[in-house]
Write an enzyme that holds these catalytic residues in place. Structure first.
Site, mmCIF file in Angstrom:
data_model
loop_
_atom_site.group_PDB
_atom_site.id
_atom_site.type_symbol
_atom_site.label_atom_id
_atom_site.label_comp_id
_atom_site.label_asym_id
_atom_site.label_seq_id
_atom_site.Cartn_x
_atom_site.Cartn_y
_atom_site.Cartn_z
ATOM 1 N N LYS A 50 0.843 -1.210 0.000
ATOM 2 C CA LYS A 50 0.000 0.000 0.000
ATOM 3 C C LYS A 50 0.870 1.249 0.000
ATOM 4 C CE LYS A 50 -3.872 -2.296 2.251
ATOM 5 N NZ LYS A 50 -4.519 -2.670 3.506
ATOM 6 N N GLN B 64 -4.472 -1.187 9.702
ATOM 7 C CA GLN B 64 -4.445 -2.530 9.117
ATOM 8 C C GLN B 64 -5.076 -3.552 10.076
ATOM 9 O OE1 GLN B 64 -3.276 -3.287 5.923
ATOM 10 N NE2 GLN B 64 -4.183 -5.279 6.352
ATOM 11 N N ASP C 83 -10.893 3.250 4.364
ATOM 12 C CA ASP C 83 -11.365 1.863 4.280
ATOM 13 C C ASP C 83 -12.898 1.800 4.282
ATOM 14 O OD1 ASP C 83 -9.516 -0.130 3.890
ATOM 15 O OD2 ASP C 83 -8.992 -0.341 6.006
#
Ligand code: NDP
Length: 299
Positions: free
Chosen positions: A54, A98, A121
């Site tokens: 990422k 994460q 997200d």
């Protein structure tokens, strides 16, 4: 094989190109560089790989990448304090924590501490509610990637029967909301669904998000249907048991013999997920500065 293979890798490259062009414009016209902060707690090897890729993709798109690696025993208080700092940092437009987190940290508490406007997200409860009521939100990356691929392939999705196998908060449910938003007739199936094969055979669009290797065979696929395989499963290699290979939730060969189009694993949904993370970051940045949103990168 009859089906068209939907090349997620190639389409993700065009999305990333669009993101990079938007970043160039933001820099040139407004003097702004979008920034994405990724927080990793602990040393889960798979999470480390994801975070690295990422960060690399963020830099390649011309954005700033901020990586925060915290010890596995970081307290909730310290993690929330970092999130608060990132929420207040004007250089940071997107924040991603994460998952999974170590067991002593409650993911709901942590995710809901992120400023919803920076929640790239799309997991914050406010974004879930906004998406569910058809309002402008941050959309979870994997279902957003699936939607963009489906729109690219079909044009309009209006009136199509969509069946989603899987009802998780990160894939199945938001996928259903997005397809409803595009006027599909949506069915969500799960582990208690009866007559799953029959339900799948009714789908013009079949999205598999289960986590069971090659569970959906070709004879569950309606001839000509579009099959989106979200699953990522590692199984022993058939010729070398010491090695592994990746497969989806769909039995690719038998599905490709019947479907109109199908996404491969790897090279389908996976690359789109990272592309959409970058897309969400430029969208968040544009919104934060009251600038027009980039076209074709949101739901
Ligand atoms: P979850 O485990 O959270 O959800 C799986 C869903 O599948 C559940 O709703 C479950 O039903 C349902 N299910 C399980 N077994 C069956 C069955 N036999 N028949 C019908 N439904 C069943 O998984 P995720 O949604 O997080 O992920 C799904 C897959 O997608 C995984 O392989 C994951 O690795 C992959 N993935 C890929 C991404 C990408 O970027 N390509 C990103 C995210 C995930 P129930 O609710 O009843 O238990």
């Amino acid at each position: 094989m009859n089906a068209k293979i939907i090349d997620g890798k190639a389409f993700a490259a065009t999305v990333r190109d669009r993101v990079a062009r938007t970043v160039d414009r933001l820099k040139a016209e407004a003097g702004i560089t979008p920034g994405l902060a990724v927080v990793l707690v602990g040393e889960d090897p798979a999470s480390e790989v994801y975070v690295r890729s990422k960060g690399k993709a963020t830099l390649e798109a011309g954005m700033n990448s901020y990586e925060h690696k915290l010890d596995a025993d970081t307290s909730e208080r310290d993690l929330l304090a970092l999130i608060e700092r990132l929420n207040n940092d004007p250089e940071v437009h997107g924040i991603l924590v994460q998952l999974p987190l170590p067991a002593h940290l409650d993911p709901d508490v942590v995710i809901n501490a992120i400023d919803p406007a920076k929640d790239v997200d799309g997991f914050h409860i406010s974004n879930v509610g906004l998406l569910g009521t058809g309002q402008k939100s941050m959309v979870p990356c994997t279902p957003l990637g699936c939607l963009l691929m489906l729109r690219e392939h079909h044009g309009s999705l209006s009136g199509l029967n969509a069946v989603i196998v899987g009802r998780s908060n990160i894939v199945g449910k938001p996928m259903a909301q997005l397809l409803l938003g595009d006027s599909c007739t949506v069915t969500i199936a799960h582990s208690r669904t009866r007559n799953l094969a029959e339900i799948c055979r009714n789908a013009d669009i079949l999205v598999a998000a289960v986590g069971r290797p090659e569970m959906i065979p070709g004879d569950w696929v309606k001839p000509g249907a579009t099959v989106i395989d979200v699953g990522i499963n590692r199984i022993p290699h058939p010729e070398d048991g010491g090695k592994t290979r990746l497969v989806g939730d769909v039995d690719f060969d038998s599905a490709a013999a019947v479907a109109g189009a199908v996404t491969p694993v790897p090279g389908g949904v996976g690359p789109m997920t990272i592309a959409c993370l970058l897309a969400n970051t430029v969208t968040a940045c544009s919104r934060a500065h009251g600038l027009p949103e980039p076209e074709g990168l949101t739901s």
